[in-house]
Design a protein around this motif. Structure first.
Motif, PDB file in Angstrom:
ATOM      1  N   SER A  54       0.795  -1.232   0.000  1.00  0.00           N
ATOM      2  CA  SER A  54       0.000   0.000   0.000  1.00  0.00           C
ATOM      3  C   SER A  54       0.831   1.288   0.000  1.00  0.00           C
ATOM      4  CB  SER A  54      -0.966   0.006   1.191  1.00  0.00           C
ATOM      5  OG  SER A  54      -0.269  -0.021   2.420  1.00  0.00           O
ATOM      6  N   PRO A  55       2.014   1.326   0.669  1.00  0.00           N
ATOM      7  CA  PRO A  55       2.794   2.572   0.566  1.00  0.00           C
ATOM      8  C   PRO A  55       3.152   2.920  -0.871  1.00  0.00           C
ATOM      9  CG  PRO A  55       3.590   1.229   2.389  1.00  0.00           C
ATOM     10  CD  PRO A  55       2.614   0.387   1.636  1.00  0.00           C
ATOM     11  N   LEU A  56       3.437   1.905  -1.712  1.00  0.00           N
ATOM     12  CA  LEU A  56       3.731   2.166  -3.122  1.00  0.00           C
ATOM     13  C   LEU A  56       2.486   2.662  -3.845  1.00  0.00           C
ATOM     14  CD1 LEU A  56       5.912  -0.986  -3.965  1.00  0.00           C
ATOM     15  CD2 LEU A  56       6.694   1.334  -3.425  1.00  0.00           C
ATOM     16  N   ALA A  57       1.338   2.033  -3.551  1.00  0.00           N
ATOM     17  CA  ALA A  57       0.095   2.431  -4.212  1.00  0.00           C
ATOM     18  C   ALA A  57      -0.311   3.849  -3.820  1.00  0.00           C
ATOM     19  CB  ALA A  57      -1.018   1.441  -3.863  1.00  0.00           C
ATOM     20  N   ARG A  58      -0.094   4.220  -2.561  1.00  0.00           N
ATOM     21  CA  ARG A  58      -0.494   5.543  -2.098  1.00  0.00           C
ATOM     22  C   ARG A  58       0.360   6.654  -2.718  1.00  0.00           C
ATOM     23  NH1 ARG A  58      -3.995   5.603   2.121  1.00  0.00           N
ATOM     24  NH2 ARG A  58      -3.275   7.628   2.890  1.00  0.00           N
ATOM     25  N   ARG A  59       1.563   6.313  -3.158  1.00  0.00           N
ATOM     26  CA  ARG A  59       2.384   7.307  -3.852  1.00  0.00           C
ATOM     27  C   ARG A  59       1.767   7.682  -5.200  1.00  0.00           C
ATOM     28  NH1 ARG A  59       8.353   4.531  -2.979  1.00  0.00           N
ATOM     29  NH2 ARG A  59       8.346   4.610  -0.681  1.00  0.00           N
TER      30      ARG A  59
END
Length: 341
Positions: A54-59
């Motif tokens: 999710s941290p990658l997706a939220r970027r």
């Protein structure tokens, strides 16, 4: 103007595809992993890996959000519809009368404790609702059905799925030796497993370890529990509308708004299956599609999760899940004991 409109339409398609494509790929991978490790199951793999990514997706939230919303919306609702293909209403209704008090008793105790204990623990309303329906009815499927009804956030869905999973695994390990220690016969253990374990694969794993007769009866009880989704979702939809203070409407429109379309379709598919209108091969195919769609939707939930918010939630929701699991298990055994006297 026409050229600008066409350019906007072309831009919208890849934006929609970005989030949806990521959810589909992760859902497919989770389905394969769930097949290899059925006790864990595809929904858990989808949510957990989604949260990790999710941290990658939220970027890239602006690009991913439309597709992820589609997966968490329509794809999730379609998964509930296709679950009806495994239901035979005749078979469910043939469950002995003794099982109905146990099913209703465990569900009532679970929902009451989810509301009261959850409030005392300070667990947010939507999260305690999802943990309650997941524990009291049928795990990921019930959470999938309740999510659009209460408009739950991705963080709450991810936490609820993870909590349910932990106690499903515990049940698979603990219930068979507990059943033997209590001297439960195959019928009694099947009822115990079918009412106190949420996920179907975990029900089969625990009851199968007890014997073929126990597994067969547990699966029928589990199918009967699935039908409890309908009244619970109707109640949740009604309460959500009241809290939202939506404007007055005609009785016909109000009735239509309180009955989610996917529940009507779920019953229609179950009725078709009961009437023998869905071939056996199609039943299996639709069930697999339902599981895949749940994995895709929950992958989108995981990718949309705010990990910092999960950390802030702390261990209280997990403690609520433990209390509900223990309460449902003891209620199932207690009611069987009382009814047998």
């Amino acid at each position: 103007m026409i050229v600008l409109a066409e350019m906007r339409t072309r831009r919208r398609a890849p934006v929609q595809a970005a989030g949806l494509g990521a959810a589909v790929l992760l859902g497919l991978a989770a389905t394969v992993a769930g097949t290899l490790v059925p006790v864990v199951g595809a929904p858990v793999f989808a949510v957990v890996v989604g949260v990790l990514l999710s941290p990658l997706a939220r970027r890239r939230s602006e690009a991913m959000a439309p597709g992820l919303s589609f997966a968490k919306g329509l794809v999730l609702q379609l998964s509930v519809v296709f679950l009806g293909a495994q239901l035979s209403l005749d078979e469910v209704l043939s469950v002995s009368a003794a099982s109905l008090p146990v099913m209703l008793g465990t569900l009532g105790v679970c929902l009451l404790l989810a509301w009261s204990v959850g409030r005392r623990l300070g667990v947010p309303r939507d999260l305690r609702t999802l943990i309650g329906v997941g524990t009291g009815i049928c795990g990921a499927s019930a959470i999938a059905a309740a999510t659009p009804a209460i408009r739950a956030k991705s963080n709450d869905v991810a936490y609820a799925i993870s909590t349910i999973f932990l106690f499903n695994v515990a049940a698979v390990l603990v219930f068979p030796p507990l059943g033997h220690a209590l001297g439960l016969d195959a019928h009694a253990f099947g009822l115990f497993a079918g009412t106190a374990i949420n996920d179907t694969s975990s029900v089969v794993a625990a009851a199968g370890a007890y014997g073929q007769d126990a597994a067969g009866y547990a699966v029928v009880v589990k199918l009967a529990r699935t039908l409890m989704i309908i009244p619970i979702v109707l109640v949740l939809t009604t309460l959500t509308r009241r809290r939202a203070d939506l404007p007055e409407m005609s009785k016909a429109r109000l009735a239509a708004s309180l009955v989610p379309w996917f529940l009507v379709a779920f019953l229609a598919v179950a009725a078709l299956n009961t009437g023998g209108l869905i071939p056996t091969a199609a039943q299996a195919a639709l069930h697999q599609v339902a599981l895949l769609f749940i994995a895709i939707a929950l992958a989108a939930v995981g990718l949309s999760t705010d990990v910092a918010a999960l950390r802030r939630a702390g261990a209280r929701p997990l403690l609520l899940g433990l209390i509900l699991w223990a309460a449902v298990s003891s209620t199932s055994l207690g009611l069987q004991y009382l009814l047998a006297r």
